[in-house]
Design a protein around this motif. Structure first.
Motif, PDB file in Angstrom:
ATOM      1  N   GLN A  44       0.817  -1.210   0.000  1.00 27.43           N
ATOM      2  CA  GLN A  44       0.000   0.000   0.000  1.00 27.43           C
ATOM      3  C   GLN A  44       0.855   1.266   0.000  1.00 27.43           C
ATOM      4  OE1 GLN A  44      -2.644   0.299   3.368  1.00 27.43           O
ATOM      5  NE2 GLN A  44      -3.553   2.224   2.690  1.00 27.43           N
ATOM      6  N   TYR A  45       1.979   1.232   0.715  1.00 20.30           N
ATOM      7  CA  TYR A  45       2.798   2.439   0.872  1.00 20.30           C
ATOM      8  C   TYR A  45       4.131   2.371   0.137  1.00 20.30           C
ATOM      9  CZ  TYR A  45      -0.558   3.768   4.458  1.00 20.30           C
ATOM     10  OH  TYR A  45      -1.710   4.093   5.121  1.00 20.30           O
ATOM     11  N   VAL A  69       9.556   3.213   1.010  1.00 17.74           N
ATOM     12  CA  VAL A  69       8.354   4.011   1.264  1.00 17.74           C
ATOM     13  C   VAL A  69       8.629   5.451   0.821  1.00 17.74           C
ATOM     14  CG1 VAL A  69       6.698   4.793   2.984  1.00 17.74           C
ATOM     15  CG2 VAL A  69       7.807   2.552   3.243  1.00 17.74           C
ATOM     16  N   THR A  76       3.218  10.889   5.107  1.00 17.40           N
ATOM     17  CA  THR A  76       2.390   9.757   4.722  1.00 17.40           C
ATOM     18  C   THR A  76       1.913   9.064   5.993  1.00 17.40           C
ATOM     19  OG1 THR A  76       2.461   7.526   3.740  1.00 17.40           O
ATOM     20  CG2 THR A  76       4.538   8.449   4.440  1.00 17.40           C
ATOM     21  N   LYS A  78       2.028   6.181   6.752  1.00 19.75           N
ATOM     22  CA  LYS A  78       2.959   5.106   7.122  1.00 19.75           C
ATOM     23  C   LYS A  78       3.932   5.551   8.203  1.00 19.75           C
ATOM     24  CE  LYS A  78       4.735   0.975   6.648  1.00 19.75           C
ATOM     25  NZ  LYS A  78       3.990  -0.228   7.094  1.00 19.75           N
ATOM     26  N   GLN A  81       2.326   5.012  11.513  1.00 20.80           N
ATOM     27  CA  GLN A  81       2.215   3.574  11.751  1.00 20.80           C
ATOM     28  C   GLN A  81       3.553   2.989  12.194  1.00 20.80           C
ATOM     29  OE1 GLN A  81       0.533   1.571   8.368  1.00 20.80           O
ATOM     30  NE2 GLN A  81      -1.364   2.748   8.427  1.00 20.80           N
ATOM     31  N   LEU A  82       4.627   3.375  11.495  1.00 24.77           N
ATOM     32  CA  LEU A  82       5.955   2.883  11.858  1.00 24.77           C
ATOM     33  C   LEU A  82       6.363   3.358  13.245  1.00 24.77           C
ATOM     34  CD1 LEU A  82       7.978   3.237   8.534  1.00 24.77           C
ATOM     35  CD2 LEU A  82       7.652   1.128   9.831  1.00 24.77           C
ATOM     36  N   ASP A 182       3.172  -6.863  10.795  1.00 28.28           N
ATOM     37  CA  ASP A 182       2.376  -5.630  10.799  1.00 28.28           C
ATOM     38  C   ASP A 182       1.736  -5.376  12.169  1.00 28.28           C
ATOM     39  OD1 ASP A 182       0.854  -3.403  10.388  1.00 28.28           O
ATOM     40  OD2 ASP A 182      -0.167  -4.147   8.606  1.00 28.28           O
ATOM     41  N   SER A 184       0.967  -2.412  13.347  1.00 30.25           N
ATOM     42  CA  SER A 184       0.489  -1.020  13.347  1.00 30.25           C
ATOM     43  C   SER A 184      -0.757  -0.832  14.204  1.00 30.25           C
ATOM     44  CB  SER A 184       0.224  -0.554  11.909  1.00 30.25           C
ATOM     45  OG  SER A 184      -0.697  -1.410  11.254  1.00 30.25           O
TER      46      SER A 184
END
Length: 316
Positions: A44-45, A69, A76, A78, A81-82, A182, A184
């Motif tokens: 997705q990213y 990314v 973004t 992401k 999330q990271l 994942d 997240s």
């Protein structure tokens, strides 16, 4: 630990990446650190590549994965999330958990490079072959469930709930070892009071109590595990015919090949789908008869070879 490339002078990170500064190898240029990049997936990213550390290009056993990314000026999702995932998981290591091993920034292309173990495929990729009449036998399902449970036992012991266990987030490496990926949506919880808040996940695999907004974090991943094993038996996720979350049941639909599956299998699914207050912890489920009948790891390798042969046939 990075040992592949000569260090370079630190440059200023884009402001949007400052929340990740403590996790980025600022003194290393990923263009010099990694070599032999081959794209293997599109996320997705960003794109995922197989690669080698530049100092180890003379071996065949050093393949890793790198996710690139792109970082636009305004950021973004992401990044957040990271940051969330690294705050919880940066020091967490387990054989059945896929960790982010390091972050690097490519100043030339304004891209964040995320290094991790190279995996062979996701469980979702395997299940997609159900359209080609692939069937997952019980001992194989039990080994997959065992790998997930061992990850969940470890997370429970460390006060972490994944909250998004599903086939897309379960990856298998070339040695046939399944890993949970994942984080997240992960959350920390206290053993004294494991109640947490927040509606997360996808409803096919989401524990019913999560939809209420507050729940026992130590139990939700068990329900999602059960939903995933139901999916392995049916080759499709549960509740695919229901769009309204309010119409979802608290137990999974009846299995179409119910009579072909053992009592131990059905009992395992029943335990996973019990109400939260009665649902066993992962540490209890690893001792169930279904899990005890898991196939040896070699059978998973044979199963992966079968998947590859089906895919090769589709490409001809």
């Amino acid at each position: 630990e990075v040992e592949a490339a000569e260090q370079v002078p630190e440059q200023e990170l884009p402001l949007v990446l400052l929340p990740l500064k403590d996790y980025i190898y600022l003194s290393y240029n990923p263009l010099d650190t990694f070599t032999d990049l081959i794209q293997v997936a599109e996320g997705q990213y960003g794109s995922v590549y197989s690669a080698r550390m530049a100092s180890q290009i003379d071996t065949d056993s050093d393949l890793i994965a790198v996710k690139k990314v792109p970082i636009p000026v305004n950021g973004t999702p992401k990044i957040a999330q990271l940051k969330h995932e690294l705050n919880i998981m940066s020091k967490v290591r387990h054989i059945h958990i896929l960790a982010n091993d390091g972050l690097f920034f490519d100043y030339a292309e304004s891209a964040l490079w995320v290094r991790m173990e190279l995996m062979d495929r996701s469980l979702a990729d395997v299940l997609a072959l159900g359209d080609e009449d692939l069937v997952i036998e019980e001992p194989v399902m039990a080994r997959l469930a065992s790998d997930i449970l061992l990850a969940l036992v470890f997370l429970n012991e460390n006060g972490i709930a994944h909250r998004d266990v599903r086939s897309d987030n379960l990856l298998i490496n070339a040695d046939g070892v399944l890993k949970l990926a994942d984080f997240s949506n992960a959350v920390r919880f206290s053993s004294r009071d494991p109640t947490v808040y927040g509606i997360v996940g996808i409803h096919h695999w989401q524990a019913p109590e999560v939809r209420k907004g507050h729940y026992d974090a130590s139990k939700v991943d068990v329900w999602s595990l059960g939903a995933t094993i139901w999916e392995c038996a049916e080759m499709i996720p549960p509740f695919t015919d229901i769009d309204d979350p309010a119409a979802l049941g608290v137990r999974w639909p009846p299995l179409t090949r119910r009579d072909q599956l053992s009592h131990d299998f059905h009992d395992f699914l029943r335990l996973c789908s019990e109400p939260s207050s009665q649902r066993p912890l992962p540490s209890k489920l690893v001792r169930t008869p279904f899990i005890q009948r898991a196939c040896p790891r070699e059978d998973i390798l044979d199963f992966l070879n079968l998947c590859r042969s089906i895919e090769e046939g589709l490409q001809q």
